[in-house]
Design an enzyme around this catalytic site. Sequence first.
Site, PDB file in Angstrom:
ATOM      1  N   LYS B  78      10.292 -16.469 -17.671  1.00 42.62           N
ATOM      2  CA  LYS B  78      11.047 -15.617 -18.543  1.00 42.62           C
ATOM      3  C   LYS B  78      12.396 -16.353 -18.757  1.00 42.62           C
ATOM      4  O   LYS B  78      12.943 -17.160 -18.153  1.00 42.62           O
ATOM      5  CB  LYS B  78      11.521 -14.443 -17.528  1.00 42.62           C
ATOM      6  CG  LYS B  78      12.223 -13.413 -18.340  1.00 42.62           C
ATOM      7  CD  LYS B  78      12.842 -12.059 -17.275  1.00 42.62           C
ATOM      8  CE  LYS B  78      13.291 -10.976 -18.025  1.00 42.62           C
ATOM      9  NZ  LYS B  78      13.807  -9.789 -16.969  1.00 42.62           N
ATOM     10  N   SER B 153      12.308  -5.536 -18.739  1.00 42.59           N
ATOM     11  CA  SER B 153      12.395  -6.632 -19.947  1.00 42.59           C
ATOM     12  C   SER B 153      11.545  -7.593 -19.850  1.00 42.59           C
ATOM     13  O   SER B 153      11.369  -8.228 -20.722  1.00 42.59           O
ATOM     14  CB  SER B 153      13.883  -6.633 -19.738  1.00 42.59           C
ATOM     15  OG  SER B 153      13.997  -7.843 -18.349  1.00 42.59           O
ATOM     16  N   SER B 177      12.414  -4.199 -13.928  1.00 41.95           N
ATOM     17  CA  SER B 177      11.855  -5.418 -15.248  1.00 41.95           C
ATOM     18  C   SER B 177      10.623  -6.255 -14.921  1.00 41.95           C
ATOM     19  O   SER B 177      10.280  -6.710 -15.729  1.00 41.95           O
ATOM     20  CB  SER B 177      13.121  -6.159 -15.544  1.00 41.95           C
ATOM     21  OG  SER B 177      14.019  -5.403 -16.400  1.00 41.95           O
TER      22      SER B 177
END
Lengths: 94, 483
Positions: B78, B153, B177
């Site tokens: 990420k 997210s 997330s």
Amino acid sequence: MAISQEEVERIARLARLKFDGPEKTKLQTELSAILNYVDQLKEVEAKVSESEFETEGANLMRDDVAEVLIDREELLGRAPTREGNFFKVKSVLD
Amino acid sequence: MELTDITLKEASRKLASKGISARELVAAFLNRVKQVDKSVHAFLSVYENEALACADEADGRILDGTSFSLTGIPYAVKDCILVKGAKATAGSKILENYIAPYDATVIKKLKDQTPVMIGKTNMDEFAMGSSTENSAFGPTKNPYDLDRVPGGSSGGSAAAVAAGEAIFALGSDTGGSVRQPAAFCGVVGLKPTYGRVSRHGLMAMGSSLDQIGVFSKTVEDCAIVFGQIAGTDERDSTSLPQPVPDYVNLLKEDLKGIKVGMPKEYFGDGMDKEVRKVIEDSIKVFERLGAIIEEVSLPHSKYALSVYYVIMPVEVSANLSRYDGIRYGLSLPGQTLEEVYYNTRSEGLGSETKRRIMIGAYASSAGYYDAYYKKAIQVRRLIRQDFVEAFKKVDIMVTPTSPNRPWKFGEKSKDPLLMYLEDIFTVGLNVAGVPGISVPSGVLEDGLPVGLQIIAPHFAEERLFASGHAFEKALDLKIKPKL
């Protein structure tokens, strides 16, 4: 509870953000809706001790020994403006 | 089966037995990225040459017998986790050209095991969102339906694993997330106990909530990776020194006598009917495996979202004050120092990020601190206590990961509060600090995956892996997106 336009402007100053007229109006509505939602917390009887920030263990500290984590140039090199080994900024005091 | 469908365990075995080389494996994944990422958009940056060079090194290790369980395994990270020399934008324009100057501790620990990083994945700006629609660089698409969101997210990491673009991926979970995009993309997603993993090198969002988590195809793969990144770190004073067990050795095939709690507050109205059916069927699988199902109560559950949407924005407004145009990132000129701040932040940050900074600045400002922030912290303790009490009666708890199926782009982005409500089943765990895992548990009629969330007491991740693994084996769900 509704947030006034002045309130939005006050918070924006605290956050160092600027918004135009329509954005401010939109934020008034959105922030009011969110704050109304979280207002349900007021109905909870919560008598908790003073140690609000208490975590599981004690604070974990490492020994105070200097070490090079990141090369100084690596960090300074990312600044938009620098002078020697300093970050260069506009004057802080008038 | 295509090579890119492979699990970590299989890939590791094939590499060790020289049935395949790391170069072949990594090249297959890079090729897959070229094929599908134009439509999925899981990645913000791909490091092809570096990955191939890394794969060659891995092959060298396999030949001379110095390889590890992750050697040569392609993975994705990420974009809010720092990898030295790689871009780290966190999905924000304010960091569009930022190159990380050091490795996050989790990356350092992974590198010791010599896996191969393919690239950095897309996300909602600074991890704020549930759909990746808040990325400054365009959203990621759900591999199961390109018209729908992948969740967020960490939507890029979830989609990358689901689409066969990486064998595992790292994400971060502040309010769901990792778990929610894992559920939406039909992969496994773990949020560890608060304090289990070092956050050194993770861009801070809500510091009392953030944890780094793992995406993988199977629960066993998740356990393998997690064992490598868990543990204390002197560079993160919130990481705790509890010993890290051998998670893989603690996996189970049956659940005889295990007490499984169904928190009744998570099974009320407002859930998609088909999602409910899948979850009820999943609970029957637990029963078949010998588990004892019990209803439990987490009485303060309904306040978790409110607590979260006070504490998180307050921490966000403090943490994101560092993006000021002085030391790194975007910097826009101004007549005064103040103007540099105003111009840079107003131009560089997206609307959801600004909204949360505003809420946080309000809730922590003089006159409102007691009513909002202090109150939220007090209620937080009650929520945490609910979990502690419930775990005196049961070993684990199960809930849906999300009450809904992945929605279509734009459906919820007009109303911030509507989007916030999507976190309803995941935020409680972050607020309480307990670990949770989302495991694929079925598909809806339209082919979209559903995730089951398993919850364990603080520092009992081995229970998530053991029960998740047994469930996954018994369910034997075989799903794969058509791309």
